[in-house]
Design a protein around this motif. Structure first.
Motif, PDB file in Angstrom:
ATOM      1  N   ALA A  48       0.682  -1.526   0.329  1.00  8.10           N
ATOM      2  CA  ALA A  48       0.027  -0.396  -0.078  1.00  8.10           C
ATOM      3  C   ALA A  48       0.653   1.497  -0.046  1.00  8.10           C
ATOM      4  N   ASN A  49       0.271   1.969  -0.843  1.00 10.63           N
ATOM      5  CA  ASN A  49       1.725   3.208  -1.044  1.00 10.63           C
ATOM      6  C   ASN A  49       0.796   4.098  -1.618  1.00 10.63           C
ATOM      7  N   TYR A  50       1.291   5.445  -1.470  1.00  7.43           N
ATOM      8  CA  TYR A  50       0.638   6.927  -2.615  1.00  7.43           C
ATOM      9  C   TYR A  50       1.343   7.144  -3.341  1.00  7.43           C
ATOM     10  N   THR A  51       0.986   8.177  -4.023  1.00  8.29           N
ATOM     11  CA  THR A  51       1.843   9.224  -5.084  1.00  8.29           C
ATOM     12  C   THR A  51       1.030  10.958  -5.207  1.00  8.29           C
ATOM     13  N   ILE A  52       1.410  11.089  -5.078  1.00  2.00           N
ATOM     14  CA  ILE A  52       1.002  13.139  -5.213  1.00  2.00           C
ATOM     15  C   ILE A  52       1.238  13.337  -6.649  1.00  2.00           C
ATOM     16  N   GLU A  53       0.048  13.699  -7.140  1.00  2.00           N
ATOM     17  CA  GLU A  53       0.007  14.091  -8.324  1.00  2.00           C
ATOM     18  C   GLU A  53      -1.256  15.355  -9.073  1.00  2.00           C
ATOM     19  N   ASN A  54      -1.084  16.186  -9.084  1.00  5.07           N
ATOM     20  CA  ASN A  54      -1.385  17.403  -9.613  1.00  5.07           C
ATOM     21  C   ASN A  54      -2.870  17.738  -8.092  1.00  5.07           C
ATOM     22  N   ASN A  55      -2.197  17.639  -7.030  1.00  3.09           N
ATOM     23  CA  ASN A  55      -2.638  17.913  -6.156  1.00  3.09           C
ATOM     24  C   ASN A  55      -3.966  16.468  -5.209  1.00  3.09           C
ATOM     25  N   ASN A  56      -3.531  15.970  -5.886  1.00  6.21           N
ATOM     26  CA  ASN A  56      -4.990  14.432  -5.645  1.00  6.21           C
ATOM     27  C   ASN A  56      -3.696  13.277  -5.091  1.00  6.21           C
ATOM     28  N   PHE A  57      -4.099  12.884  -4.255  1.00  6.29           N
ATOM     29  CA  PHE A  57      -3.469  11.831  -3.868  1.00  6.29           C
ATOM     30  C   PHE A  57      -3.550  10.376  -4.153  1.00  6.29           C
ATOM     31  N   ILE A  58      -2.893   9.673  -5.061  1.00 10.69           N
ATOM     32  CA  ILE A  58      -3.143   7.866  -5.743  1.00 10.69           C
ATOM     33  C   ILE A  58      -2.370   7.017  -4.912  1.00 10.69           C
ATOM     34  N   VAL A  59      -3.806   6.326  -4.285  1.00 10.28           N
ATOM     35  CA  VAL A  59      -3.365   5.366  -3.518  1.00 10.28           C
ATOM     36  C   VAL A  59      -3.568   4.140  -4.118  1.00 10.28           C
ATOM     37  N   ASN A  60      -2.420   2.877  -4.470  1.00 12.24           N
ATOM     38  CA  ASN A  60      -2.389   1.979  -4.801  1.00 12.24           C
ATOM     39  C   ASN A  60      -2.548   0.843  -4.096  1.00 12.24           C
TER      40      ASN A  60
END
Length: 174
Positions: free
Chosen positions: A114-126
């Motif tokens: 479980a991890n997440y990244t930040i793209e365009n002020n959104n947090f994408i959780v995988n």
């Protein structure tokens, strides 16, 4: 000087033994925890040994979804089979006993990510779960805050089996 060389070789062989025994790619945190909890090597020396094992091609680093994991190579396995008898029986017994109690936790950490990244002020959780190197589920969810991303990652890591079952039941029920 000779004792230092023997200890260095034994410690590197011990690391190869651990990687070989686990048979899964494990994180730096996993190997560090195993070594430090058993008082084998200090943290800085351990990191140096890992780098040397990688540069010698005895261990390889696998990068997937932003996580780095280590795994013994075929060359590392050969070296271990040739020189593994130089690891003290006491250290082998200690590692074997430790891994008996920790293997399920290590497997869970390797098979559930479980991890997440930040793209365009959104947090994408995988969120991902694997079984025998096959993907059971791989979900990407966009959330609006760092806290939501952290919460989702935490819940997935702690309850992945239950959440997976609930998702599958929701998807297949009429």
């Amino acid at each position: 000087m000779f004792e230092d060389t023997v200890e260095l070789a034994e410690n590197k062989l011990l690391l190869l033994y651990i990687f070989n025994k686990i048979k899964l790619p494990i994180s730096n945190n996993n190997i560090t925890q195993i070594i430090l909890e058993n008082n084998f090597i200090n943290y800085f020396t351990l990191q140096q040994y890992l780098e040397e094992l990688i540069s010698s091609n005895f261990v390889k680093q696998i990068d997937e979804l932003g996580t780095h994991r280590f795994m013994i190579t075929e060359k590392g396995t050969k070296v271990l089979s040739l020189f593994g008898n130089r690891i003290s029986n006491k250290k082998i017994d200690t590692i074997d006993n430790y891994l008996k109690g920790q293997m399920e936790i290590i497997k869970k950490e390797v098979t559930v990510t479980a991890n997440y990244t930040i793209e365009n002020n959104n947090f994408i959780v995988n969120l991902k779960a694997l079984e025998n190197d096959s993907i059971l589920i791989d979900i990407k969810i966009t959330v609006g805050s760092n806290q939501h991303a952290k919460d989702l990652c935490h819940r997935w890591k702690n309850n992945s089996s239950e959440l997976y079952s609930r998702i599958i039941n929701l998807l297949i029920s009429e």
